[in-house]
Design an enzyme around this catalytic site. Structure first.
Site, short mmCIF file in Angstrom:
data_model
loop_
_atom_site.label_atom_id
_atom_site.label_comp_id
_atom_site.label_asym_id
_atom_site.label_seq_id
_atom_site.Cartn_x
_atom_site.Cartn_y
_atom_site.Cartn_z
N GLU A 1 -15.99 35.51 -16.73
CA GLU A 1 -17.26 34.77 -16.91
C GLU A 1 -17.48 33.77 -15.78
O GLU A 1 -16.56 33.45 -15.02
CB GLU A 1 -17.28 34.06 -18.26
N LYS B 1 -10.60 25.19 -28.34
CA LYS B 1 -9.99 23.86 -28.31
C LYS B 1 -10.45 23.00 -29.47
O LYS B 1 -11.47 23.30 -30.12
CB LYS B 1 -10.24 23.18 -26.98
N1 PSU Z 1 -14.56 26.66 -23.63
C1 PSU Z 1 -13.79 26.34 -22.58
N2 PSU Z 1 -14.26 26.39 -21.32
C2 PSU Z 1 -15.54 26.79 -21.06
C3 PSU Z 1 -16.35 27.17 -22.17
C4 PSU Z 1 -15.82 27.09 -23.43
O1 PSU Z 1 -12.65 26.00 -22.80
O2 PSU Z 1 -15.95 26.81 -19.90
C5 PSU Z 1 -17.73 27.69 -21.93
C6 PSU Z 1 -17.73 29.22 -22.13
O3 PSU Z 1 -18.57 29.80 -21.17
C7 PSU Z 1 -18.31 29.37 -23.52
C8 PSU Z 1 -19.29 28.23 -23.56
O4 PSU Z 1 -18.94 30.60 -23.74
O5 PSU Z 1 -18.62 27.16 -22.90
C9 PSU Z 1 -19.66 27.86 -24.97
O6 PSU Z 1 -20.72 26.95 -24.95
P1 PSU Z 1 -21.41 26.51 -26.33
O7 PSU Z 1 -20.35 25.70 -27.03
O8 PSU Z 1 -22.59 25.68 -25.88
O9 PSU Z 1 -21.78 27.75 -27.05
#
Ligand code: PSU
Ligand code: MN
Length: 302
Positions: free
Chosen positions: A23, A157
């Protein structure tokens, strides 16, 4: 053209060779510069060393890019105008000729459309703490329930409500496989105290599990939970303190919605004086290695 493939990725897909999706939100919004660019390059090299062609996914100039060159990685790592694109933002980003770093949800969907089955990330989004009040549940969970791509993660996390995240995955019929663990890992920490009912220690069995789902046209993905290597983990108790502080800072600043996860990640790097970044890098690379192995076995099964 809406899809633009890097040549080696196109060739590998045509030949049925292993391809591993990566990603780009983790690059643009998950880590600071220059560590993000170093990580992106290392992830590509590590996939290659482990037998899979890496395909970092992003939207650039209104095109879906499957596999990026070094200039494109650089652009994602440095350009502040690169937005965060979840599945629901794909259409408008393409229609306006825009740019976007893809989250887990968008990367899954675009990988599936490109014919890529395995995808390695750091951690997935999930059910946020307080979701019973603000309904903040990541679209990553919805995508896992409706798109057949295997996602290799170090769990999620503790900025999230981990018990609710696991409950939600169960409700949405998403298989969660603990690789060599009985516990759902908490990203920076190997343990969360939460049990995963499906433990698998054999990489080939993980690949076969997904192959069976695909054979039956079961449309959901599989979430593989791969704990951070022991030597770089930060204990759950220590991280809970930093995460609590980061969450209270977010509340004071009024950060909500799609800005919340990037804000918390950045604040935690500051609060741990960069240690969380070392851990983040190590766990994400550990996932790339496992993802490449699984992708390789999947390509041999086909
Ligand atoms: N968790 C991480 N690092 C990240 C992300 C999540 O430890 O970079 C990023 C990923 O791309 C994930 C996104 O899909 O954040 C989720 O965002 P939201 O909580 O707004 O759905
Ligand atoms: Mn959200």
């Amino acid at each position: 053209m809406i899809f633009r493939y890097r040549n080696d990725v196109k060739q590998a897909l045509q030949d049925g060779q292993a391809v591993l999706a990566l990603e780009s939100t983790i690059i643009a919004h998950g880590m600071p510069y220059p560590e993000n660019l170093e990580f992106a390059r290392e992830a590509e090299a590590l996939a290659q060393e482990n037998g899979a062609i890496p395909a970092t996914v992003a939207i650039l100039d209104g095109e879906v890019c499957i596999g990026l060159d070094d200039d494109q990685l650089n652009r994602l790592a440095t350009d502040p105008d690169v937005g965060k694109v979840a599945t629901r933002e794909i259409g408008l980003t393409l229609a306006t000729g825009g740019h976007g770093a893809t989250t887990v949800s968008a990367t899954m969907r675009l990988s599936h459309l490109a014919g890529i089955k395995v995808f390695a990330t750091g951690g997935i989004g999930g059910v946020h703490l307080g979701a019973e009040r603000d309904f903040d549940v990541s679209a990553d969970l919805i995508e896992l329930s409706r798109t057949p791509v295997m996602v290799i993660s170090a769990g999620a996390k503790a900025i999230l409500d981990l018990p609710k995240t696991l409950e939600y995955l169960e409700t949405m019929s998403v298989p969660v496989i603990g690789y060599k663990t009985d516990e759902f890992p908490a990203f920076y920490s190997r343990r969360s105290g939460l049990e995963i009912p499906q433990r698998v220690d054999d990489v080939a069995l993980i690949a076969q599990t997904f192959a069976r789902q695909l054979q039956l046209d079961i449309e959901c993905g599989v979430l593989v939970a791969n704990p951070v290597p022991e030597e770089t983990e930060i204990s759950f108790d220590e991280m809970s303190v930093h995460i609590g502080n980061a969450l209270s800072d977010a509340r004071k600043q009024g950060v909500i919605g799609k800005a919340l996860t990037p804000y918390l990640l950045g604040r935690i790097v500051e609060l741990t004086e960069g240690r969380s970044l070392v851990t983040n890098r190590a766990l994400a690379l550990n996932n790339v290695k496992l993802g490449a192995e699984i992708a390789r076995i999947m390509s041999e099964l086909a």
